[in-house]
Structures are given as structure tokens and as C-alpha cells.
Motif scaffolding. Structure first.
Motif, short mmCIF file in Angstrom:
data_model
loop_
_atom_site.label_atom_id
_atom_site.label_comp_id
_atom_site.label_asym_id
_atom_site.label_seq_id
_atom_site.Cartn_x
_atom_site.Cartn_y
_atom_site.Cartn_z
N THR A 273 -0.99 0.75 -12.02
CA THR A 273 -0.60 1.82 -12.95
C THR A 273 -0.61 1.33 -14.38
O THR A 273 0.16 1.80 -15.22
CB THR A 273 0.82 2.34 -12.60
OG1 THR A 273 1.72 1.22 -12.66
CG2 THR A 273 0.87 2.97 -11.22
N VAL B 196 2.50 1.61 -3.48
CA VAL B 196 1.56 2.01 -4.53
C VAL B 196 1.18 3.48 -4.35
O VAL B 196 1.16 4.26 -5.32
CB VAL B 196 0.29 1.13 -4.51
CG1 VAL B 196 -0.78 1.70 -5.44
CG2 VAL B 196 0.65 -0.30 -4.93
N SER B 197 0.95 3.87 -3.10
CA SER B 197 0.52 5.25 -2.93
C SER B 197 1.67 6.23 -3.25
O SER B 197 1.45 7.30 -3.80
CB SER B 197 -0.13 5.45 -1.57
OG SER B 197 0.71 6.14 -0.71
N LYS C 259 1.75 6.59 -6.99
CA LYS C 259 0.64 7.42 -7.46
C LYS C 259 0.89 8.90 -7.16
O LYS C 259 0.59 9.77 -7.97
CB LYS C 259 -0.66 6.96 -6.82
CG LYS C 259 -1.12 5.64 -7.43
CD LYS C 259 -2.59 5.41 -7.20
CE LYS C 259 -3.10 4.33 -8.15
NZ LYS C 259 -4.27 3.64 -7.59
N THR C 260 1.46 9.15 -5.99
CA THR C 260 1.78 10.53 -5.64
C THR C 260 2.73 11.13 -6.67
O THR C 260 2.54 12.26 -7.14
CB THR C 260 2.48 10.57 -4.25
OG1 THR C 260 1.61 9.92 -3.33
CG2 THR C 260 2.78 11.97 -3.82
N ASP D 11 0.82 -1.21 0.00
CA ASP D 11 0.00 0.00 0.00
C ASP D 11 0.85 1.26 0.00
O ASP D 11 0.60 2.20 -0.74
CB ASP D 11 -0.90 0.03 1.25
CG ASP D 11 -2.04 -0.97 1.13
OD1 ASP D 11 -2.22 -1.50 0.00
OD2 ASP D 11 -2.72 -1.22 2.15
#
Ligand code: B12
Ligand code: SF4
Lengths: 446, 323
Positions: B154, B118-119, B122-123, B115
Motif C-alpha cells: 500500500t 493484505v487482502s 485492500k478491501t 495474504d
């Protein structure tokens, strides 16, 4: 092109008189082809054969030697385009530029600082090779004064830069008995420059913006009997410079004689030290025989000198140190024992840390064929067995009374096995990086 | 005097690889970056103009790195506290790519989780429009545990995922294939090992135009000559037509040089080493430019000043020569 033993044999007397120390002329020819003996060892070679053999033995890139009051620097004799094909031989000379329009005291200070500079890299003392003095004033007396100012602080080889042979001549007057490089001959001044160079025993750089121009001038200079030449491809920009230097090296290696000379590169006047540093780096990697820089700062010279050593290292032989027990800071029998490999970079990163921290230690350097800790470990050249062998062979037990050995943190996995190989010894795992060794020794080992 | 310019003509060419995808292409990047395609040795434009310039990836981390040289941490200041701000700053300064390097830790001192990873990705994707390279910490289980969810989350972005090594390439290659990404393969400075890994990865069905290789290098003073020569040999092999060496090369002078004592330590060093910060930048730029001369298509850097200087050098090297 180099001749084979058989080709050389055909040019020898073929009498097998043995005076060269070999039983037959053929045996001697073979040694000659392998460059293990000198042609002069045979008293009976004819003059004709001598000329033929000398020509064929001439390297594709002429060796040019600059001499100062003390020290000399050589460029040329290269035989490959890529270092992995054999190796690069003569590290390019690194020269620092000064202008004769600068104040003489400032010149002396600059050259003093740069010529006394030396930096230790894996046990080698690295230094610059000399200075390039530019006759920016256009005045003979001013130029001579600048040369004197440089000579007052250093005896290193010099490069004299200017267009006017008369001005350069005033500078050369101050360099009796030396072999500097003069830069340089071009389309309009080449005849006088040729006379000046021959007269003073100086090497001469030939300035040209294209292969044609350079080759043309070289031929004319050769006709005047000038042979100690250096090519100065006078072009702007990294890509043009790279292209020209590569073409020169390629043609030279194909025995195209007019371009069979070392080159000089100027990483100067760019108005930006950051850019100059990269121009110089390209010159070091890509074929320059001499590199001129206009700034001298330790934070740039140090990496530049290291780059030069790295690129010119023999790819077949990693730089290594002798396997042995090294005594750092006069260790006593109670001081700690550390193990490492005999790759120079590895040895010195460890030894310098301990030495610098003033800590006494016994450093056991194993024979890992000159490989770093992890490389040697991966190749099976640094394992429990080889370490145990070194410990026994070097008689470590007779030197120390604390039976504790510290191994590199990267090879922690070896500790169990090593305890089995060396009964009675305690194996400790040190930090991964040498920088952390002093801290570790001060805390964990005391 | 007429001199015939010695030109090499080669049967082979390096494959062309496009990193990132715009919204038209199924991603969200504002532009893409194309590398490779060489048909001559580096910058021998007179034989064949170099089709794509070498590019610079700036390395960032999901949280402020604890093991970076103080010179770098000081230069980046609070920018390095936030990967979004950091990525944006790199883009603004002229970087071509962002390389997000994960370590073993996630939030605070906790181990990294999917998590978290992934975050972070994405950021970064949200903050910068540049194509992205995402690397795991280099431990098989952890790499797989974060790279697979990243790839899934992604899809279509054509991110370069890595590193694939001989002991661990299947999982990464499979998830790159399933999600329209690319991979970075790494081998320890050896032509044959590089070929071997490329064979294994292409055997899985991944096309050559989705692989970048990292032949590994050492820093200046710490083995650069090995990396330099392996790269020259790989590029020669590629031009001679050996398909499994015809990949663009990525190397990491930033990581390699900033861990050396010269760049990391500022106190108690010899006077002959000069100014610490400038020395560190020179260490990085000299290493990077030498490797670009040896055939690097992507260099990963850490200092903004190095980005500026190496970028300028690349610009100059790409000018069609005038001889
Ligand atoms: C240059 C290099 C090579 C060069 C060899 C250079 C040489 N002369 O050793 C070449 C290209 C030949 C090579 C070959 C191989 N290599 Co190699 N190589 C490297 C590289 C890039 C740098 C190594 C280096 O010079 N480091 C610098 C020196 C100074 O480090 P060091 O010796 O470890 O010393 C440090 C510490 O260990 C510590 N230390 C040292 N001694 C001591 C002692 C004590 C007591 C303590 C506490 C600390 C300490 O201090 C030093 C500074 O901090 C590394 C990757 C990397 N970037 O690190 C891979 C690496 C070491 N190689 C690796 C491998 C696998 C190989 C090969 C087996 C593969 C191949 N290419 O075929 C071969 C093996 C050799 C063979 N069979 O011929 C792997 C090892 C992986 C592993 N963990 O097992 C590495 C880590 C690359 C990787 N990530 O995969 N290699
Ligand atoms: S000295 Fe000369 S002639 Fe005599 S054996 Fe040797 S090579 Fe032959």
C-alpha cells in the motif's frame, strides 16, 4: 497564600509558655503551617494576629456546604488546576432537576426513585447528592407544593431555582433548619436575593455571562455580608463553558477573591439526554462544584458517579483493600483458593463474580501496593515470592485441606516458579478475566 | 469590574500530522485528515484557536469479531460480517478514520497470514475513501509478518501502522519509512516511557510528523484516571517545549470500555446498572469525552451512537468561545 512557619511565628506571643503542648512558639508555628494543629490551641494569640492568620489560611476557593434534612454536600477548597499536581478534593455534588409545573405525584415518584438509588463500585456505595427544584410556574404556592412533594420522599440537600425571591421564599418556608442553595442572584434581583439568602441561611448562586459580571456581583454581595456563594457561569455551548470554568479556576488559584467560589453547571434543557450526559461529564472533569442533570436513569447515573470517583481519586494512592485472606460465601476447608492483588478494582472484580455466583472460596489478596494483576506483575510486586509469602503469612495451610491454588490467567508464567516456592501445593492457572471465573470454578475445579 | 483573562502562552506546539494521501499525493484516499498542531491546552481557543479538531476512528475487523459485546454485534448486525460493507457504513455515518484491527485468526479458524491481511486492507481501501489505521494483534512475530507486507502493498497511502512498542518498533518503523506510511507508538501510561519510545523511533530517522502516540488508557471505572492524567502531563510537557512529547495522541475508549463487565454483560447485573445497551454507549462516550478534554487527538470508538454523540461534542468544543 499560605504562610510559612517563620511568618506565623512572628505573629505569636513568642513567650514559649508551652500551654499549647509544644515546647516553643516556633515548634507550634511549624505545626500550624503544616495544618496539624489549630490556632485556638494557643490561648494567647491576639485578635489582630487571629484575623491575619485566618485570612492567609483561607482557601483560594471557598468551601460551601449545603445541608438537607439529612446529608450534606460540600464544594470548594480546591487547590490545583490538574489532578496530578496534588488532587481534587470535594467531589462535585450531583443533583437531579424537577420542575414545579410537573404533577406532584410525578415529582415524588422521581425523587423517591433517585434518592433511594445506590450502586456499588469497588465496595463504595455511590449515590446522588440531592435535587434541584425549579420554580417554572412563577407561583409561590405551586412552588411550595413541589418542595413539599420532594421533601415527602427525600431528606437530601436541595437547590431552589427561580428569578423571583418571593416565590423562592415560599419554597424556603418548607426547609426550616436546612442550608439549601438558591439560584440565583443576577443583575436585577441581587439585593433581594442577598437578603433572602442571609435571612434563611442559604447559599446563593450568582448568575453571570462573563467573568466581569460574576466578579462584579460577587463584590456587591460580599458588601452585603453574603459569603456562601456559588458561581453560575450562564453560557451556552461546551467550549464557552469550558473556557469560563477554566478561567475561573485559574483566577481563583491566583487568589483573585471575587471568583474564589465553587461553580455550578447545568446539564439540562438540552433536549437530548445524550448531549446532557456529555455536558455533565465535562463539568465533572473540568472544575464544577455542583452538577445539575434533568434526567435520572441508572444507565447514565452509574457511569457519571463512577467518573466522579475516578477523577477525584488521589493520584498518589490507588484505591486499595487490605491484604488478607477473604472468605467469600462462608468457605469450608475443602473449598477452592484463588489469589489476586489488593488493587480495589481488581479485588472487587474477582470477589463480586464469585460472590454473585454464590460460590464459596478463599480469596488470598497479596500486598501488591494497590496495583492491578498485570501492573503488579510487570513491576515485580506480584510474583511467586510475594504470593508464597502471603500464603505463609496468612496461614492458609491451617484453613484449607485441599492444597490447590488458582492464579490469574494473565500471570500463567508464574505457575512453575510458584510450585517451587510452595512445595506440596498444586498451582492451577485460572481464566484471564474474572467474568469467566464462575464457569471455570463450576467445571474445572469440581 | 474589569477582570484580566488569565492566558497562558506556551513555547511549544504539538506536531501536525496528516493521515492518508489522495491520488495527487501518491495514495488513493478521497480526502486526508490532519491532526495535532495545538499551541494551547485543549480548546483554550482564547489563547490560541485549536487548529485541528480531534477526530474519531471507527474500529472494524477483517472478519466478524467473536469477542465483542453482544450489544455491538447486534447493533452492527450483518454489516460486521464484511469489512468492506462495514468500512463504508462507518464512512457514511461520519467517521473520520477507519481503524482495522487484526486478531490472531485469518479465514475461519486458521491462523492469520500475510495474504489474508493484505487482502483485507485492500478491501477496506477499496470500499472507503477514508484514511486508515492498521493494527496487528500485538504479538511481535505476527505483527511484523503482516504489517511489513501490508506496508509494501500500500505504498504511499500514509496508513498509520501499529503498534510500535519498546520491544518491537524497528521493523514497523523501517517499513513505514520505506513506503511513506505513518506509525502508532504505544507505551503503558507513563510519560517517560512515551518519550523514550519516541526518541528511539525518531532516532531511526522517522520525522515527528509521521508519528502518532498511544499513551494507553483505562476505561471509566478501570483506571481512566491514570490515562487521563498521563495525557494531561504529556500535553503540558509538549507545550512547555519538550520535543519528544510533541505528538498527537490516539486512545482507544472503544476497546477499553466494551470489554468491561458493564458493557459486556447484560444478564444477572444489578438493577442499579440500568439498561445494558444505553449503559454501554454511556460508558464509551463518557470515557471518550473525558479523554478528549485531557488532550486526545484521535479517539477510537465502536458504537455508531457513540460516534454521533462524541462527534457532536467535538463540534461544540471547536466553536470559538464567546466570552
Ligand atoms: C492502569 C494501569 C497502570 C497504572 C496502575 C494502576 C494500578 N493501581 O494498578 C499505572 C499507570 C501506575 C501503571 C504502571 C505501570 N504499568 Co500498567 N497498566 C494499567 C492498565 C491500563 C490497566 C490495568 C488495570 O487497572 N486493569 C483492571 C484490573 C481489574 O485488571 P486485573 O488486575 O488484571 O484483573 C483482571 C484479571 O486479571 C482477572 N483477575 C484478577 N485477579 C484474578 C485472580 C484469579 C484467580 C483469576 C482467575 C483472575 C483474576 O480479573 C480482573 C478482571 O477481569 C494496563 C493495560 C490494560 N488496559 O489492561 C496496563 C499494564 C498492566 N501496565 C503495564 C506496565 C508494563 C506498567 C509499568 C511496568 C510500566 C510503567 N508505566 O512504568 C508500570 C508498573 C508500575 C510501577 N512500576 O509503578 C503493562 C503490563 C505488560 C505486561 N504484560 O507485562 C500493561 C498490560 C500495559 C501494556 N499493554 O503494556 N499501569
Ligand atoms: S501556647 Fe502560644 S504562647 Fe504559649 S508556647 Fe504555645 S504558641 Fe507560644
Amino acid at each position: 497564600m499560605a504562610l510559612s512557619g517563620i511568618q506565623i511565628y512572628k505573629m505569636l506571643p513568642q513567650t514559649n509558655c508551652k500551654e499549647c503542648g509544644f515546647p516553643t512558639c516556633l515548634a507550634f508555628s511549624m505545626k500550624l503551617a503544616a495544618k496539624q494543629v489549630e490556632l485556638d490551641d494557643c490561648p494567647y494569640v491576639t485578635e489582630e494576629s487571629k484575623t491575619l492568620l485566618a485570612e492567609s489560611a483561607a482557601p483560594p476557593i471557598r468551601l460551601v456546604t449545603l445541608k438537607g434534612q439529612n446529608g450534606e454536600v460540600q464544594a470548594g477548597n480546591e487547590v490545583v488546576l490538574f489532578r496530578h499536581e496534588k488532587k481534587f478534593y470535594n467531589r462535585p455534588g450531583i443533583f437531579i432537576q424537577v420542575l414545579d409545573t410537573e404533577d406532584v405525584a410525578a415529582i415524588s415518584d422521581k425523587t423517591e426513585a433517585a434518592s433511594s438509588y445506590s450502586v456499588d463500585y469497588v465496595g463504595m456505595e455511590l449515590r446522588i447528592d440531592g435535587f434541584a427544584i425549579e420554580a417554572a410556574s412563577g407561583d409561590g404556592a405551586t412552588f411550595a407544593a413541589a418542595v413539599e412533594a420532594v421533601r415527602a420522599s427525600t431528606g437530601l440537600p436541595l437547590i431552589l431555582i427561580g428569578d423571583d425571591p418571593a416565590v423562592l421564599s415560599s419554597g424556603l418556608d418548607k426547609l426550616e433548619g436546612e442550608a439549601p442553595l438558591i439560584v440565583g442572584a443576577h443583575e436585577t434581583n441581587w439585593e433581594t436575593m442577598a437578603a433572602l439568602a442571609s435571612d434563611r441561611g442559604a447559599a446563593l448562586a450568582v448568575k453571570g455571562g462573563s467573568l466581569e459580571e460574576l466578579a462584579e456581583l460577587v463584590e456587591r454581595l460580599n458588601e452585603k455580608g453574603v459569603e456562601d456563594l456559588v458561581l453560575y457561569p450562564a453560557v451556552e455551548g461546551m467550549s464557552t463553558s469550558l473556557a469560563l470554568n477554566t478561567q475561573i479556576r485559574r483566577l481563583a488559584l491566583k487568589n483573585f477573591r471575587p471568583l474564589g467560589y465553587p461553580t455550578i453547571a447545568f446539564a439540562t434543557d438540552s433536549g437530548d439526554p445524550g448531549r446532557s450526559s456529555l455536558l455533565a461529564a465535562q463539568a465533572v472533569c473540568k472544575y464544577a462544584g455542583f452538577v445539575v442533570l434533568d434526567t435520572f436513569t441508572p444507565d447514565l447515573i452509574y457511569p457519571m458517579l463512577v467518573l466522579r470517583v475516578n477523577i477525584y481519586t488521589d493520584p498518589q494512592k490507588p484505591i486499595q483493600v487490605q491484604p488478607a485472606i477473604y472468605e467469600i460465601n462462608d468457605p469450608k476447608p475443602s473449598d477452592p483458593v484463588l489469589v489476586t492483588t489488593n488493587f480495589s478494582i481488581t479485588y472487587f472484580s474477582v470477589a463480586n463474580e464469585i460472590e454473585g455466583a454464590g460460590l464459596p472460596a478463599w480469596l488470598v489478596v497479596t500486598d501488591a501496593e494497590g496495583m492491578s494483576v498485570l501492573t503488579a506483575w510487570a513491576a515485580g510486586k506480584f510474583d511467586a515470592e510475594t504470593i508464597a509469602k502471603a500464603v505463609k503469612e496468612f496461614g492458609l495451610a491451617e484453613k484449607v485441606d485441599k492444597k490447590v491454588i488458582v492464579i490469574p490467567g494473565h500471570t500463567a508464567v508464574l505457575s512453575g516458579e510458584l510450585e517451587e516456592e510452595l512445595p506440596g501445593w498444586e498451582i492451577k492457572v485460572g481464566p484471564r478475566e474474572a467474568v469467566d471465573l464462575p464457569g471455570y470454578m463450576k467445571t474445572v475445579l469440581t | 469590574m474589569p477582570v484580566e483573562i488569565p492566558k497562558d502562552s506556551w513555547p511549544g506546539a504539538v506536531s501536525t500530522v496528516t493521515l492518508g494521501a489522495t491520488s495527487d499525493e501518491g495514495g488513493s484516499r478521497s480526502s486526508t485528515v490532519t491532526i495535532g498542531g495545538e499551541q494551547s491546552l485543549p480548546f483554550m481557543h482564547f489563547e490560541h484557536p485549536t487548529p485541528n479538531r480531534p477526530v474519531i476512528a471507527m474500529e472494524i475487523a477483517p472478519t466478524r469479531p467473536s469477542d465483542w459485546s453482544a450489544v455491538l454485534l447486534e447493533a452492527w448486525g450483518s454489516t460486521a460480517d464484511d469489512p468492506a460493507v462495514w468500512a463504508e457504513a462507518c464512512e457514511e455515518a461520519g467517521a473520520d478514520l477507519i481503524l482495522l484491527q487484526f486478531g490472531l485468526k485469518g479465514t475461519g479458524d486458521d491462523p492469520i497470514t500475510a495474504d489474508f491481511a493484505v487482502s483485507a486492507v485492500k478491501t477496506v481501501l477499496g470500499a472507503s475513501g477514508l484514511p486508515l489505521v492498521v493494527l496487528g494483534p500485538g504479538q511481535i512475530e505476527i505483527d511484523n509478518s503482516i504489517l511489513v507486507p501490508i506496508a509494501d502493498a500500500t505504498k504511499g497511502e500514509r496508513i498509520v501502522l501499529g503498534r510500535c512498542e519498546d520491544g518491537n518498533y524497528r521493523t514497523i518503523v523501517a517499513s513505514a519509512m520505506a513506503n511513506d506510511h505513518l506509525v502508532l507508538g504505544r507505551t503503558p501510561m507513563d510519560v517517560n516511557l512515551a518519550k523514550q519510545l519516541n526518541i528511539l523511533m525518531t532516532d531511526m530517522g522517522l520525522p515527528l510528523d509521521r508519528i502518532v502516540m498511544d499513551p494507553t488508557t483505562g476505561a471509566l471505572g478501570y483506571g481512566i484516571e491514570y490515562g487521563y492524567s498521563v495525557m494531561e502531563r504529556l500535553r503540558l510537557a509538549a507545550l512547555q517545549g519538550d520535543a519528544m512529547t510533541q505528538l498527537p495522541m490516539l486512545v482507544n475508549p472503544g476497546f477499553e470500555t466494551w470489554k468491561t463487565k458493564e458493557s459486556k454483560v447484560g444478564e444477572g447485573t444489578p438493577d442499579a446498572w440500568g439498561d445494558w445497551a444505553e449503559r454501554g454507549v454511556n460508558w464509551e462516550t463518557l470515557t471518550a469525552v473525558s479523554l478528549i478534554e485531557a488532550g486526545a487527538d484521535v479517539v477510537v470508538l465502536r458504537h455508531l451512537e457513540s460516534l454521533k454523540r462524541v462527534g457532536a461534542a467535538i463540534g461544540e468544543l471547536m466553536v470559538l468561545e464567546t466570552v
